[in-house]
Design a protein around this motif. Structure first.
Motif, PDB file in Angstrom:
ATOM      1  N   LYS A 125      20.809   4.076   1.750  1.00  0.00           N
ATOM      2  CA  LYS A 125      21.289   5.375   1.306  1.00  0.00           C
ATOM      3  C   LYS A 125      20.646   5.746  -0.033  1.00  0.00           C
ATOM      4  N   HIS A 126      20.857   6.987  -0.410  1.00  0.00           N
ATOM      5  CA  HIS A 126      20.363   7.447  -1.708  1.00  0.00           C
ATOM      6  C   HIS A 126      21.006   6.643  -2.840  1.00  0.00           C
ATOM      7  N   HIS A 151      10.557  -3.497  -6.268  1.00  0.00           N
ATOM      8  CA  HIS A 151      11.936  -3.824  -6.647  1.00  0.00           C
ATOM      9  C   HIS A 151      12.164  -5.298  -6.317  1.00  0.00           C
ATOM     10  N   PRO A 152      13.149  -5.945  -6.932  1.00  0.00           N
ATOM     11  CA  PRO A 152      13.320  -7.389  -6.778  1.00  0.00           C
ATOM     12  C   PRO A 152      14.378  -7.811  -5.775  1.00  0.00           C
ATOM     13  N   PHE A 153      14.800  -6.909  -4.869  1.00  0.00           N
ATOM     14  CA  PHE A 153      16.003  -7.179  -4.089  1.00  0.00           C
ATOM     15  C   PHE A 153      15.759  -7.573  -2.639  1.00  0.00           C
ATOM     16  N   HIS A 193      14.302   9.772   4.138  1.00  0.00           N
ATOM     17  CA  HIS A 193      14.578   9.606   2.705  1.00  0.00           C
ATOM     18  C   HIS A 193      15.830   8.752   2.551  1.00  0.00           C
ATOM     19  N   PRO A 194      15.779   7.648   1.787  1.00  0.00           N
ATOM     20  CA  PRO A 194      14.685   7.235   0.911  1.00  0.00           C
ATOM     21  C   PRO A 194      13.772   6.151   1.489  1.00  0.00           C
ATOM     22  N   GLN A 231      17.480   2.774  -5.925  1.00  0.00           N
ATOM     23  CA  GLN A 231      17.548   3.171  -7.327  1.00  0.00           C
ATOM     24  C   GLN A 231      16.565   2.364  -8.178  1.00  0.00           C
ATOM     25  N   ALA A 232      16.432   1.076  -7.879  1.00  0.00           N
ATOM     26  CA  ALA A 232      15.470   0.249  -8.611  1.00  0.00           C
ATOM     27  C   ALA A 232      14.039   0.660  -8.283  1.00  0.00           C
TER      28      ALA A 232
END
Length: 338
Positions: free
Chosen positions: A117-118, A105-107, A43-44, A124-125
């Motif tokens: 990391k969390h 996600h766009p990264f 995770h994650p 997060q995205a």
């Protein structure tokens, strides 16, 4: 009955999770599962590079052998382009239906190892973009028709405005579908903690056909989120409505963190939770040893007609609900007494 040691599905070099099984047109048993590389944290990592694979066994117990990648990376421009997870395989008449969660996600490239990391902005995205979708095929071998739109989006201003995931579908005899799902809601500032979202909740939607469109049956969570947290629902049709098993995240209902509850409903909307656990994290294995597993997540029941024959769970060798302590994960099969 005993859970066979060496049964289920395991892959060297991968985290394995989310096992869902069906008997194919070839007479073999086909498990649709999630996997992602072990150079990412469990995770994650699942939310960044999970893919859905198919594995095969001549018996429900396994061991299942990897056959193919069913759904994988297809580009961040797609709603499910970066990671796919939570597969649940169903069949209606001559069509296989694979429900799942997808995200994007766009990264660009995923940070490897402990760099992910969390708190990572990539995660997060991806987390906020989780949506439920489905793909169909006339054969368990594919090809699968992958949709460019999710089945269940978020709703602005409601308890499910953050994401939709963990699909628990039940296709009825007329082709309609009841769909239980996991969600969260954004919190408004000032925040009481570092998280910007509320506790996990379960919602419910219904469609006249499993392909959609889906309509929510309520604007409230199915269970009181201030009382307890349920996750990883699995539902099925019963003689007088629906049955559900779900993970008791905090042990509120069962008294044991990570145990599984049973609930019943006549309409799919109003549920009654039994006051005792359906099962816990202790498994009696075929070598005669009882082991307390780190997790017993994503439960799935295999039916032969109306009879429950096998329980599948995603499990690991870590400590109680602590993904950071685990070194291996797999999908275990537990034969059920009749």
């Amino acid at each position: 009955m005993l859970a066979p040691v060496g049964g289920g599905f395991f892959m060297e070099g991968y985290w394995v999770w989310c096992g869902s099984v069906i008997k194919g047109e070839d007479g073999n048993y086909h498990m649709f599962a999630s996997r992602w590389p072990k150079d990412l944290p469990f995770h994650p990592g699942w939310g960044m590079e999970s893919e859905i694979v198919r594995a095969v066994s001549k018996t429900p117990e396994g061991p299942y052998k990897f056959a193919e990648v069913v759904l994988g990376f297809r580009g961040p421009e797609y709603w499910d382009g970066c990671s796919v997870h939570n597969p649940v395989i169903c069949k209606y008449k001559d069509e296989y239906v694979l429900f799942y969660m997808g995200t994007t996600h766009p990264f660009g490239a995923t940070p490897r190892g402990r760099n992910l990391k969390h708190e990572s902005y990539q995660w997060q995205a991806a987390r906020s973009n989780k949506r439920i979708g489905a793909t169909t095929s006339k054969s368990v071998f594919g090809p699968w028709k992958r949709s460019d739109q999710p089945l269940l989006n978020v709703r602005s201003g409601c308890f499910d405005n953050f994401f939709t995931s963990n699909p628990a579908p039940c296709i009825n005899e007329d082709g309609s579908c009841l769909l239980i799902y996991k969600t969260r809601s954004y919190l408004k500032p000032p925040y009481e903690c570092d998280d910007i979202y509320g506790p996990m909740a379960l919602g419910v939607a219904w469609a006249p056909h499993y392909s959609g469109p889906y309509k929510r049956l309520t604007d409230k969570a199915l269970f009181d989120i201030n009382e307890g947290v349920l996750e990883d629902p699995f539902i099925w049709k019963t003689s007088n409505g629906y049955g559900m098993i779900a993970k008791d995240w905090k042990g509120t209902y069962t008294g044991n963190i990570g145990s599984t509850v049973y609930a019943s409903s006549t309409d799919g909307l109003n549920w009654t939770i039994e006051n005792h656990p359906a099962f816990g994290r202790d498994i009696l294995w075929s070598d005669g040893k009882i082991r307390t597993m780190g997790n017993m997540d994503r439960p799935f029941i295999l039916f032969d007609g109306d009879k429950m024959t096998h329980l599948f769970v995603a499990t690991n060798d870590g400590k109680e609900a602590d993904f950071a302590t685990m070194t291996s994960s797999w999908n275990a099969c537990i034969p059920l007494k009749q």
